[in-house]
Each structure stands twice: as structure tokens, then as C-alpha cells.
Design a protein around this motif. Sequence first.
Motif, PDB file in Angstrom:
ATOM      1  N   LEU A  96     -54.988  27.026  -5.446  1.00 14.12           N
ATOM      2  CA  LEU A  96     -55.635  26.043  -4.594  1.00 14.12           C
ATOM      3  C   LEU A  96     -56.764  25.376  -5.381  1.00 14.12           C
ATOM      4  CD1 LEU A  96     -55.567  24.830  -1.782  1.00 14.12           C
ATOM      5  CD2 LEU A  96     -57.196  26.571  -1.069  1.00 14.12           C
ATOM      6  N   SER A  97     -56.429  24.312  -6.091  1.00 16.16           N
ATOM      7  CA  SER A  97     -57.397  23.650  -6.961  1.00 16.16           C
ATOM      8  C   SER A  97     -58.297  22.693  -6.186  1.00 16.16           C
ATOM      9  CB  SER A  97     -56.652  22.866  -8.038  1.00 16.16           C
ATOM     10  OG  SER A  97     -55.966  21.767  -7.448  1.00 16.16           O
ATOM     11  N   ARG A  98     -59.416  22.335  -6.804  1.00 17.83           N
ATOM     12  CA  ARG A  98     -60.334  21.347  -6.222  1.00 17.83           C
ATOM     13  C   ARG A  98     -59.601  20.042  -5.942  1.00 17.83           C
ATOM     14  NH1 ARG A  98     -65.984  21.433  -6.619  1.00 17.83           N
ATOM     15  NH2 ARG A  98     -66.001  19.197  -6.961  1.00 17.83           N
ATOM     16  N   ASP A  99     -58.787  19.608  -6.906  1.00 17.59           N
ATOM     17  CA  ASP A  99     -58.069  18.338  -6.740  1.00 17.59           C
ATOM     18  C   ASP A  99     -57.119  18.378  -5.551  1.00 17.59           C
ATOM     19  OD1 ASP A  99     -59.363  17.078  -8.823  1.00 17.59           O
ATOM     20  OD2 ASP A  99     -57.804  17.539 -10.297  1.00 17.59           O
ATOM     21  N   ARG A 100     -56.431  19.483  -5.381  1.00 15.42           N
ATOM     22  CA  ARG A 100     -55.499  19.613  -4.256  1.00 15.42           C
ATOM     23  C   ARG A 100     -56.253  19.580  -2.926  1.00 15.42           C
ATOM     24  NH1 ARG A 100     -51.604  24.595  -3.020  1.00 15.42           N
ATOM     25  NH2 ARG A 100     -50.568  23.684  -1.236  1.00 15.42           N
ATOM     26  N   ILE A 101     -57.375  20.266  -2.871  1.00 11.84           N
ATOM     27  CA  ILE A 101     -58.203  20.256  -1.660  1.00 11.84           C
ATOM     28  C   ILE A 101     -58.713  18.843  -1.394  1.00 11.84           C
ATOM     29  CG2 ILE A 101     -60.365  21.061  -0.628  1.00 11.84           C
ATOM     30  CD1 ILE A 101     -59.941  23.673  -2.309  1.00 11.84           C
ATOM     31  N   MET A 102     -59.194  18.170  -2.438  1.00  9.63           N
ATOM     32  CA  MET A 102     -59.744  16.826  -2.286  1.00  9.63           C
ATOM     33  C   MET A 102     -58.668  15.828  -1.830  1.00  9.63           C
ATOM     34  SD  MET A 102     -62.354  16.961  -5.526  1.00  9.63           S
ATOM     35  CE  MET A 102     -62.761  15.236  -5.574  1.00  9.63           C
ATOM     36  N   ASP A 103     -57.473  15.939  -2.368  1.00 11.63           N
ATOM     37  CA  ASP A 103     -56.387  15.044  -1.954  1.00 11.63           C
ATOM     38  C   ASP A 103     -56.046  15.228  -0.484  1.00 11.63           C
ATOM     39  OD1 ASP A 103     -56.193  13.935  -4.488  1.00 11.63           O
ATOM     40  OD2 ASP A 103     -54.473  15.157  -5.086  1.00 11.63           O
ATOM     41  N   ALA A 104     -55.951  16.475  -0.054  1.00  5.70           N
ATOM     42  CA  ALA A 104     -55.638  16.754   1.351  1.00  5.70           C
ATOM     43  C   ALA A 104     -56.770  16.282   2.256  1.00  5.70           C
ATOM     44  CB  ALA A 104     -55.385  18.247   1.548  1.00  5.70           C
ATOM     45  N   ALA A 105     -58.003  16.564   1.866  1.00  4.45           N
ATOM     46  CA  ALA A 105     -59.154  16.167   2.684  1.00  4.45           C
ATOM     47  C   ALA A 105     -59.258  14.647   2.770  1.00  4.45           C
ATOM     48  CB  ALA A 105     -60.432  16.760   2.106  1.00  4.45           C
ATOM     49  N   ARG A 106     -59.030  13.959   1.657  1.00  4.27           N
ATOM     50  CA  ARG A 106     -59.078  12.490   1.644  1.00  4.27           C
ATOM     51  C   ARG A 106     -58.098  11.936   2.683  1.00  4.27           C
ATOM     52  NH1 ARG A 106     -58.006  11.800  -3.388  1.00  4.27           N
ATOM     53  NH2 ARG A 106     -60.131  11.423  -4.107  1.00  4.27           N
ATOM     54  N   HIS A 107     -56.887  12.449   2.666  1.00  2.00           N
ATOM     55  CA  HIS A 107     -55.861  12.001   3.611  1.00  2.00           C
ATOM     56  C   HIS A 107     -56.295  12.282   5.055  1.00  2.00           C
ATOM     57  CE1 HIS A 107     -51.973  11.246   5.418  1.00  2.00           C
ATOM     58  NE2 HIS A 107     -52.045  12.438   5.981  1.00  2.00           N
ATOM     59  N   LEU A 108     -56.805  13.458   5.303  1.00  2.00           N
ATOM     60  CA  LEU A 108     -57.219  13.821   6.662  1.00  2.00           C
ATOM     61  C   LEU A 108     -58.428  13.014   7.131  1.00  2.00           C
ATOM     62  CD1 LEU A 108     -56.689  17.682   6.474  1.00  2.00           C
ATOM     63  CD2 LEU A 108     -55.331  16.028   7.795  1.00  2.00           C
ATOM     64  N   PHE A 109     -59.390  12.778   6.247  1.00  2.09           N
ATOM     65  CA  PHE A 109     -60.559  11.988   6.621  1.00  2.09           C
ATOM     66  C   PHE A 109     -60.149  10.577   7.034  1.00  2.09           C
ATOM     67  CE2 PHE A 109     -63.353  14.692   3.615  1.00  2.09           C
ATOM     68  CZ  PHE A 109     -63.658  15.576   4.627  1.00  2.09           C
ATOM     69  N   ILE A 110     -59.176  10.013   6.333  1.00  2.00           N
ATOM     70  CA  ILE A 110     -58.715   8.660   6.653  1.00  2.00           C
ATOM     71  C   ILE A 110     -57.905   8.643   7.942  1.00  2.00           C
ATOM     72  CG2 ILE A 110     -57.123   6.816   5.908  1.00  2.00           C
ATOM     73  CD1 ILE A 110     -59.811   6.747   4.530  1.00  2.00           C
ATOM     74  N   THR A 111     -56.973   9.564   8.074  1.00  2.00           N
ATOM     75  CA  THR A 111     -56.058   9.516   9.221  1.00  2.00           C
ATOM     76  C   THR A 111     -56.684  10.023  10.516  1.00  2.00           C
ATOM     77  OG1 THR A 111     -55.101  11.658   8.609  1.00  2.00           O
ATOM     78  CG2 THR A 111     -53.973   9.678   7.805  1.00  2.00           C
ATOM     79  N   LYS A 112     -57.602  10.984  10.427  1.00  2.00           N
ATOM     80  CA  LYS A 112     -58.150  11.577  11.647  1.00  2.00           C
ATOM     81  C   LYS A 112     -59.643  11.304  11.851  1.00  2.00           C
ATOM     82  CE  LYS A 112     -54.663  15.098  11.956  1.00  2.00           C
ATOM     83  NZ  LYS A 112     -53.654  14.328  12.606  1.00  2.00           N
ATOM     84  N   GLY A 113     -60.316  10.863  10.790  1.00  2.00           N
ATOM     85  CA  GLY A 113     -61.755  10.621  10.884  1.00  2.00           C
ATOM     86  C   GLY A 113     -62.547  11.813  10.399  1.00  2.00           C
TER      87      GLY A 113
END
Length: 193
Positions: free
Chosen positions: A10-27
Motif C-alpha cells: 500500500l504505497s503513498r502513490d496508491r493511497i493518493m490516487d484513490a483519495a484524489r478520485h474520492l475527493f473529486i467524486t464524493k467531496g
Amino acid sequence: MARRAVEQELSRDRIMDAARHLFITKGYRAISMRSIGQHLGYSHGSLYYHFKEKAELFYAIVVQDFNHVDLLFRQVISSPKVEGLTKVEQLMLEFIKFGMDHPHQYEIMFMLRDEEILSYCRAEQSKCFDVFSSIVKKYMREEDHPLANHTSVPLSMFLGLHGFISFYIQDHLTFEEIQPAAIAHVKMLSHSL
């Protein structure tokens, strides 16, 4: 040993990619470290190895995205001149290309309006604009442009680019699909000065 295996996977980049997507789609407010962990299929505790809190994770995303744009700007400076385009036009096209090819990043950088996170973006937006502005002024002076010393020119260009990207990003188009319109827009911005 099990924790070390999770940390490696579970790398930083993987976490950041998932979080970026969630922040955009869900706020931003609707997302928690727990929901990011669930999205990735891990416990939220495994995220805390990389980030102390959601705000730190969000800021890491913002910094990474703005560093990417800064790198693109610097590549324009060091790249050879493209036939039919000034360096300023190349710079503007590269910014449009980034926005169209990385819509989630662009939205986090320039389009989220949540008061809780706006302060994280403002400082980085300002740095990004300062780099853009200094490059525009440099090349306008080199081209002996009559408005080279006018302080409002880079801001007008930047806002024109943002408006263009904001309009087309909604349709989920790629840069290649809007490239003729992008070139026409950049030429119009450049020649209307």
C-alpha cells in the motif's frame, strides 16, 4: 512481518490516487481515512503509516499535482521551439493539455471550493501562477512585445486558459479531441494582447 508487507504493498502513490478520485467524486468532507481504506481494501489504520490525517493526505496530493505542472512548465522552457508557436503559446497549450489529460488533478488544484481545504490550494495556486507569469514575461520581453511589462497580461492569459479548461473538462474530452480549439484559443489569447 504482516504490517511490513501491507506497508510495502500500500504505497503513498496508491493511497493518493484513490483519495484524489474520492475527493473529486464524493467531496472532501464526505471522505474519511476509513472510507479511503475501504475503497482500497485495507483498514484505515494502514493509511496512517503514510499520512497522519486526511488534511495531510489532501495537501500531499495538491503539492504533487502542482509539482507536476511546474515540471511541465520547465520542460517547455528547455524544449525546442515548435514551428508556428511562440514559447508563450507552447506554455499555454501545455497547461491546457495537463488540464484535459488530468481532469481529477486539475479539479482538485483549481475547482474545489470547500472552505476547509481552499487554504491548502491557494498557496500552491499562487506559486503556480508566479512561475507561469515569470515565463510569460520573460518570453514577451524576448519577443519585444509591447505589453511585456504589463502586470495584468499573465493573469488575463491564465484566467483565459482556466475558463477554456473548465468549459471542456465537463465533457470528459481528451486534449487530442479539443486540440484544434485549444490552438485557436491560445492564438487568440496571444494575439489579442
